[in-house]
Design a protein around this motif. Structure first.
Motif, PDB file in Angstrom:
ATOM      1  N   ASP A   1      -7.905  15.246 -30.227  1.00  0.00           N
ATOM      2  CA  ASP A   1      -7.637  15.339 -28.790  1.00  0.00           C
ATOM      3  C   ASP A   1      -8.943  15.411 -28.027  1.00  0.00           C
ATOM      4  O   ASP A   1      -9.944  15.991 -28.508  1.00  0.00           O
ATOM      5  CB  ASP A   1      -6.810  16.594 -28.482  1.00  0.00           C
ATOM      6  CG  ASP A   1      -5.666  16.305 -27.514  1.00  0.00           C
ATOM      7  OD1 ASP A   1      -5.755  15.303 -26.781  1.00  0.00           O
ATOM      8  OD2 ASP A   1      -4.706  17.076 -27.487  1.00  0.00           O
TER       9      ASP A   1
ATOM     10  N   ASP B   1       5.986   5.989 -20.598  1.00  0.00           N
ATOM     11  CA  ASP B   1       4.746   6.577 -20.098  1.00  0.00           C
ATOM     12  C   ASP B   1       5.132   7.769 -19.225  1.00  0.00           C
ATOM     13  O   ASP B   1       5.377   7.619 -18.025  1.00  0.00           O
ATOM     14  CB  ASP B   1       3.948   5.554 -19.278  1.00  0.00           C
ATOM     15  CG  ASP B   1       3.521   4.361 -20.121  1.00  0.00           C
ATOM     16  OD1 ASP B   1       2.964   4.584 -21.210  1.00  0.00           O
ATOM     17  OD2 ASP B   1       3.754   3.216 -19.695  1.00  0.00           O
TER      18      ASP B   1
ATOM     19  N   THR C   1      -2.728   9.506 -14.820  1.00  0.00           N
ATOM     20  CA  THR C   1      -3.530   9.753 -16.013  1.00  0.00           C
ATOM     21  C   THR C   1      -5.013   9.682 -15.671  1.00  0.00           C
ATOM     22  O   THR C   1      -5.398   9.068 -14.661  1.00  0.00           O
ATOM     23  CB  THR C   1      -3.191   8.727 -17.107  1.00  0.00           C
ATOM     24  OG1 THR C   1      -3.391   7.407 -16.582  1.00  0.00           O
ATOM     25  CG2 THR C   1      -1.741   8.871 -17.554  1.00  0.00           C
TER      26      THR C   1
ATOM     27  N   ARG D   1       3.997  19.296 -30.499  1.00  0.00           N
ATOM     28  CA  ARG D   1       3.498  18.042 -29.932  1.00  0.00           C
ATOM     29  C   ARG D   1       1.973  18.038 -29.914  1.00  0.00           C
ATOM     30  O   ARG D   1       1.359  18.032 -28.830  1.00  0.00           O
ATOM     31  CB  ARG D   1       4.017  17.858 -28.500  1.00  0.00           C
ATOM     32  CG  ARG D   1       5.532  17.875 -28.384  1.00  0.00           C
ATOM     33  CD  ARG D   1       6.004  17.764 -26.950  1.00  0.00           C
ATOM     34  NE  ARG D   1       7.455  17.743 -26.904  1.00  0.00           N
ATOM     35  CZ  ARG D   1       8.225  18.827 -26.884  1.00  0.00           C
ATOM     36  NH1 ARG D   1       7.662  20.038 -26.870  1.00  0.00           N
ATOM     37  NH2 ARG D   1       9.529  18.723 -26.860  1.00  0.00           N
TER      38      ARG D   1
ATOM     39  N   ARG E   1      -1.599  15.793 -27.382  1.00  0.00           N
ATOM     40  CA  ARG E   1      -1.218  15.318 -26.048  1.00  0.00           C
ATOM     41  C   ARG E   1      -1.800  16.182 -24.935  1.00  0.00           C
ATOM     42  O   ARG E   1      -1.359  16.110 -23.790  1.00  0.00           O
ATOM     43  CB  ARG E   1       0.307  15.270 -25.925  1.00  0.00           C
ATOM     44  CG  ARG E   1       0.972  14.314 -26.905  1.00  0.00           C
ATOM     45  CD  ARG E   1       2.486  14.361 -26.799  1.00  0.00           C
ATOM     46  NE  ARG E   1       3.148  13.504 -27.761  1.00  0.00           N
ATOM     47  CZ  ARG E   1       3.481  12.230 -27.539  1.00  0.00           C
ATOM     48  NH1 ARG E   1       3.207  11.677 -26.378  1.00  0.00           N
ATOM     49  NH2 ARG E   1       4.099  11.518 -28.472  1.00  0.00           N
TER      50      ARG E   1
ATOM     51  N   LEU F   1      -2.882  14.878 -21.481  1.00  0.00           N
ATOM     52  CA  LEU F   1      -1.837  14.597 -20.491  1.00  0.00           C
ATOM     53  C   LEU F   1      -1.268  15.881 -19.902  1.00  0.00           C
ATOM     54  O   LEU F   1      -0.299  15.851 -19.146  1.00  0.00           O
ATOM     55  CB  LEU F   1      -0.713  13.778 -21.122  1.00  0.00           C
ATOM     56  CG  LEU F   1      -1.112  12.393 -21.662  1.00  0.00           C
ATOM     57  CD1 LEU F   1       0.096  11.723 -22.308  1.00  0.00           C
ATOM     58  CD2 LEU F   1      -1.681  11.517 -20.551  1.00  0.00           C
TER      59      LEU F   1
ATOM     60  N   LEU G   1       9.010  13.429 -26.289  1.00  0.00           N
ATOM     61  CA  LEU G   1       7.580  13.257 -26.532  1.00  0.00           C
ATOM     62  C   LEU G   1       7.223  13.530 -27.983  1.00  0.00           C
ATOM     63  O   LEU G   1       6.266  14.229 -28.300  1.00  0.00           O
ATOM     64  CB  LEU G   1       6.759  14.141 -25.595  1.00  0.00           C
ATOM     65  CG  LEU G   1       6.892  13.835 -24.103  1.00  0.00           C
ATOM     66  CD1 LEU G   1       6.133  14.835 -23.269  1.00  0.00           C
ATOM     67  CD2 LEU G   1       6.415  12.417 -23.807  1.00  0.00           C
TER      68      LEU G   1
END
Length: 529
Positions: free
Chosen positions: A41, A191, A196, A265, A268, A271, A372
């Motif tokens: 990440d 998306d 973003t 998750r 991510r 985001l 997700l």
């Protein structure tokens, strides 16, 4: 050339700190162009890029060398991202006051906000919440002295050099100047995040009412109060019928709180989406092994026990986690062992005698809907299935392996003193030597502010040597933030992915699961830094 200062964020991440936001944008672009295997990440923030990695796949030394090499090649200018137009009605509660603070007419504030060429510098605080900056925006807008406990979804606000829009109702201290119905975060979309990093943004003034966006209330907040609000929202979601998979258990009583969790998750955070997943990951993995599931299968996380369910069909289960009495049709059975529930049999899990959480593994894994990439419930972001309630039926999928033969599985009862190990934090130098000693030597008390988002600890004040405001930077589960009151808060799986309080240390990943069993009044001791 960008020369980052590399600061440790525990043993599985580092912060690459640079001088300003423009350098962050360039460094993040260089890092994102070709990350090596093992880097999981990249989270840009106001002055830093958090680099999260897996030490089993890449060494910390290799990560540091890669970051320095990428910094040497960081571009001076970054290719602009796509243009996103945000329809906005300038009717915010703080519009007039904000104009007065800036010493300009309201009309000029609106004109400057709509004319500015905004871009997404980074995301965080909540899924879909973007921090927008503009070279055309000349003001540093002070936050509200008293943050609101509830900011309506779709609110457009100003704070510091940033503007942004709230994807859902959440606490916040930004000055609200307008509202939008743009779909900022739609978790089930291909998306899910509209804004973003790198995207260009234009606010388009509207005179008519802005309709609410579909799914606009599905993102997260930033405090324990927000977690309670999210939990309420999750509980009120309509159920789908019939459940996915083969019906296995009907919930008769969920206890204080029971929810579906898998391993979450990961990857991510850029985001604004937290890892989530089971707080006691080891307990989930063991429960899955005991019933022949893959370790990634979803189970049920039960807070403080009091759970009852009836088998719809013959079903294998295993109960792990903390100490509680487990019975089938009134007959005591072992925890940490596979148990066959005949069709119609009632499983009851009593009140936890120690610790805080149990895990119910069900053969085949809970076949909840995927959001997700995970079946986990995130209470802060309102992602995943709603918490369980009486009448819910849990469906399961096929299990890949047979139920193992287990005579006894070694496990221990969580004690009232939770010992966890620490790795260095990026802002340890913000604190006095006495604060560092107090962190290690104090038996900290778990306060009543403890949930899946984080745990506030009561004890001595950790004194700082620096008192200036820290720009927002990437966070990790296990980070020990120290707010102005001077007492640490440990972020957990549902915690925000960015934050503005200095992190003095980070709980090691190997001992982080122990905090899942910490309940108010228990003691926490830290070992090693």
């Amino acid at each position: 050339m960008v020369t980052p200062r590399l600061r440790p964020m525990g043993e599985r991440a580092l912060l690459a700190e640079v001088d300003d936001l423009a350098q962050v944008v360039g460094l993040h672009a260089a890092l994102a162009a070709d990350p090596p295997v093992g880097v999981d990440d990249l989270v840009p923030a106001a002055r830093t890029v958090l680099v999260a990695f897996d030490p089993a796949r890449i060494t910390p030394a290799a990560v540091r060398a890669w970051v320095r090499s990428a910094a040497d090649a960081a571009p001076d200018a970054v290719t602009p991202g796509p243009l996103v137009e945000i329809p906005t009605r300038y009717d915010g509660a703080d519009l007039e006051d904000t104009a007065a603070v800036l010493g300009i007419p309201v009309a000029e504030l609106v004109d400057r906000h709509t004319a500015a060429r905004w871009r997404v510098a980074f995301t965080g605080f909540a899924p879909g919440f973007a921090y927008l900056v503009s070279d055309d925006w000349p003001w540093d807008v002070p936050r509200l002295r008293q943050p609101r406990t509830r900011v309506p979804a779709g609110s457009v606000g100003l704070a510091g050099e940033f503007t942004g829009a709230y994807p859902r109702e959440t606490p916040g201290g930004w000055r609200l100047i307008g509202t939008t119905g743009a779909p900022l975060f739609v978790p089930d979309a291909t998306d899910p995040v509209l804004l973003t990093p790198g995207a260009r943004v234009r606010f388009v003034p509207q005179r008519s009412r802005i309709p609410a966006a579909p799914g606009g209330d599905s993102a997260g907040g930033g405090s324990n109060a927000a977690a309670e609000s999210s939990r309420s929202e999750l509980s009120s979601r309509p159920r789908t019928s019939p459940p996915p998979g083969v019906a296995a258990l009907e919930v008769l009583a969920p206890g204080a709180l029971a929810m579906v969790q898998d391993l979450g998750r990961p990857g991510r955070a850029a985001l604004g989406i937290a890892r989530a997943g089971a707080l006691d990951r080891a307990a989930l993995r063991i429960a899955n092994r005991l019933v022949g599931n893959a370790e990634t299968a979803a189970g049920v996380e039960i807070v403080l026990g009091g759970f009852r369910a009836r088998a719809v069909t013959d079903t294998w289960v295993a109960v792990t986690g903390t100490l509680a009495e487990v019975r089938v049709d009134g007959r005591a059975v072992d925890a940490y062992a596979p148990v066959l529930l005949p069709a119609g049999a009632e499983l009851s899990i009593g009140v936890a005698r120690a610790g805080a959480r149990l895990v119910l593994g069900i053969r085949g894994g809970v076949a909840a809907s995927v959001s997700l990439g995970s079946r986990s419930t995130d209470v802060l972001a309102s992602l995943g299935p709603a918490p369980l309630r009486a009448g819910d039926v849990l469906g399961v999928a096929e299990a890949p392996d047979p139920v193992p033969v287990v005579d006894v599985f070694p496990w221990s009862v969580p004690g009232s003193v939770v010992e966890v190990s620490l790795a260095p934090g990026p802002r340890a130098d913000w604190f006095t030597p006495a604060a560092q000693r107090a962190l290690r030597e104090t038996a900290w008390t778990v306060s009543s502010d403890a949930d899946r988002v984080g745990i506030r600890l009561d004890g001595p004040v950790l004194e700082r040597v620096r008192h200036d405001e820290l720009p927002s930077e990437g966070m990790r589960p296990g980070a020990l933030q120290v707010p102005p009151h001077g007492r640490p808060v440990i972020l957990l799986a549902d915690g925000p992915v960015t934050g503005g309080y200095p992190v003095i240390a980070v709980v090691t990943d190997a001992t982080l699961d122990r905090l899942a069993q910490a309940r108010p009044g228990d003691l926490v001791r830290f070992r090693g830094v």
